[in-house]
Design a protein around this motif. Structure first.
Motif, PDB file in Angstrom:
ATOM      1  N   THR A  59       0.834  -1.205   0.000  1.00 15.94           N
ATOM      2  CA  THR A  59       0.000   0.000   0.000  1.00 15.94           C
ATOM      3  C   THR A  59       0.865   1.250   0.000  1.00 15.94           C
ATOM      4  N   PHE A  60       1.945   1.216   0.746  1.00 19.91           N
ATOM      5  CA  PHE A  60       2.886   2.337   0.812  1.00 19.91           C
ATOM      6  C   PHE A  60       3.379   2.684  -0.592  1.00 19.91           C
ATOM      7  N   LYS A  61       3.758   1.646  -1.358  1.00 17.09           N
ATOM      8  CA  LYS A  61       4.233   1.874  -2.723  1.00 17.09           C
ATOM      9  C   LYS A  61       3.104   2.400  -3.607  1.00 17.09           C
ATOM     10  N   LYS A  62       1.915   1.829  -3.472  1.00 20.82           N
ATOM     11  CA  LYS A  62       0.767   2.310  -4.263  1.00 20.82           C
ATOM     12  C   LYS A  62       0.485   3.774  -3.978  1.00 20.82           C
ATOM     13  N   ASP A  63       0.776   4.206  -2.758  1.00 21.21           N
ATOM     14  CA  ASP A  63       0.603   5.612  -2.387  1.00 21.21           C
ATOM     15  C   ASP A  63       1.759   6.480  -2.888  1.00 21.21           C
ATOM     16  N   GLY A  64       2.697   5.870  -3.605  1.00 20.25           N
ATOM     17  CA  GLY A  64       3.804   6.606  -4.206  1.00 20.25           C
ATOM     18  C   GLY A  64       4.947   6.906  -3.261  1.00 20.25           C
ATOM     19  N   LEU A  65       5.087   6.090  -2.186  1.00 21.51           N
ATOM     20  CA  LEU A  65       6.103   6.362  -1.183  1.00 21.51           C
ATOM     21  C   LEU A  65       7.105   5.223  -1.017  1.00 21.51           C
ATOM     22  N   THR A  66       8.278   5.601  -0.553  1.00 23.38           N
ATOM     23  CA  THR A  66       9.302   4.672  -0.123  1.00 23.38           C
ATOM     24  C   THR A  66       9.905   5.263   1.157  1.00 23.38           C
ATOM     25  N   VAL A  67      10.944   4.637   1.686  1.00 21.63           N
ATOM     26  CA  VAL A  67      11.575   5.139   2.909  1.00 21.63           C
ATOM     27  C   VAL A  67      13.015   5.543   2.630  1.00 21.63           C
ATOM     28  N   THR A  68      13.521   6.444   3.443  1.00 19.21           N
ATOM     29  CA  THR A  68      14.906   6.880   3.334  1.00 19.21           C
ATOM     30  C   THR A  68      15.381   7.324   4.711  1.00 19.21           C
ATOM     31  N   GLY A  69      16.674   7.467   4.854  1.00 26.12           N
ATOM     32  CA  GLY A  69      17.227   7.945   6.119  1.00 26.12           C
ATOM     33  C   GLY A  69      17.807   6.823   6.953  1.00 26.12           C
TER      34      GLY A  69
END
Length: 149
Positions: A59-69
């Motif tokens: 769902t996170f990817k479908k929302d156009g997001l990834t993680v960083t940091g």
């Protein structure tokens, strides 16, 4: 990802905490890739916990997001061990970790707060390969046991 984990001197507890750390890595890897069904997710998660995190990563990817940091993990403890099951806890410091928009590479920076510190509690079972798989997982943001200045 940084893990601050000292050996307990008990082989079973050390294995549980090692695999809890691997599970934390698998969860962040799934969010970074936007793929819930990774080899590591399937190895270190089972039952409800796997279903939950697989769906959330996708769902996170479908929302156009990834993680960083940077994610930091500390204060690992086994709270119970009995007959192939275990309970454990650890803290996660998200103060230098952020969501990032995939299309624009824009990092969604947040103001530091106590909610950047998360207490995770988990239940795990030992599988036939000897790995401790997380079956239930809960968390509390801003828990006093984890908050650091």
């Amino acid at each position: 990802m940084t893990f601050e984990r000292e050996p307990t001197g008990d082989a079973t507890k050390d294995a549980i905490l090692r695999d809890a750390a691997y599970a934390a890595q698998a969860r962040i890897e799934a969010f970074a890739k936007g793929e819930g069904q990774t080899v590591n997710m399937n190895r270190y998660f089972a039952a409800y916990a796997r279903t939950y995190w697989v769906e959330n990563a996708e769902t996170f990817k479908k929302d156009g997001l990834t993680v960083t940091g940077d994610y930091r993990y500390f204060d690992f403890k086994v709270t119970d061990v009995a007959d192939g099951t275990a309970a454990a806890r650890y803290c996660e410091d998200q103060s230098k970790a952020y969501n990032k928009e995939i299309k624009t590479n824009k990092v969604q920076r947040t103001q530091p707060s106590d909610k950047d510190f998360v207490l995770y509690t988990l239940q795990a079972v030992r599988d036939s390969a000897g790995d401790w798989q997380v079956t239930q997982h809960s968390w509390k943001k801003g828990d006093a046991a984890c908050v650091q200045g």
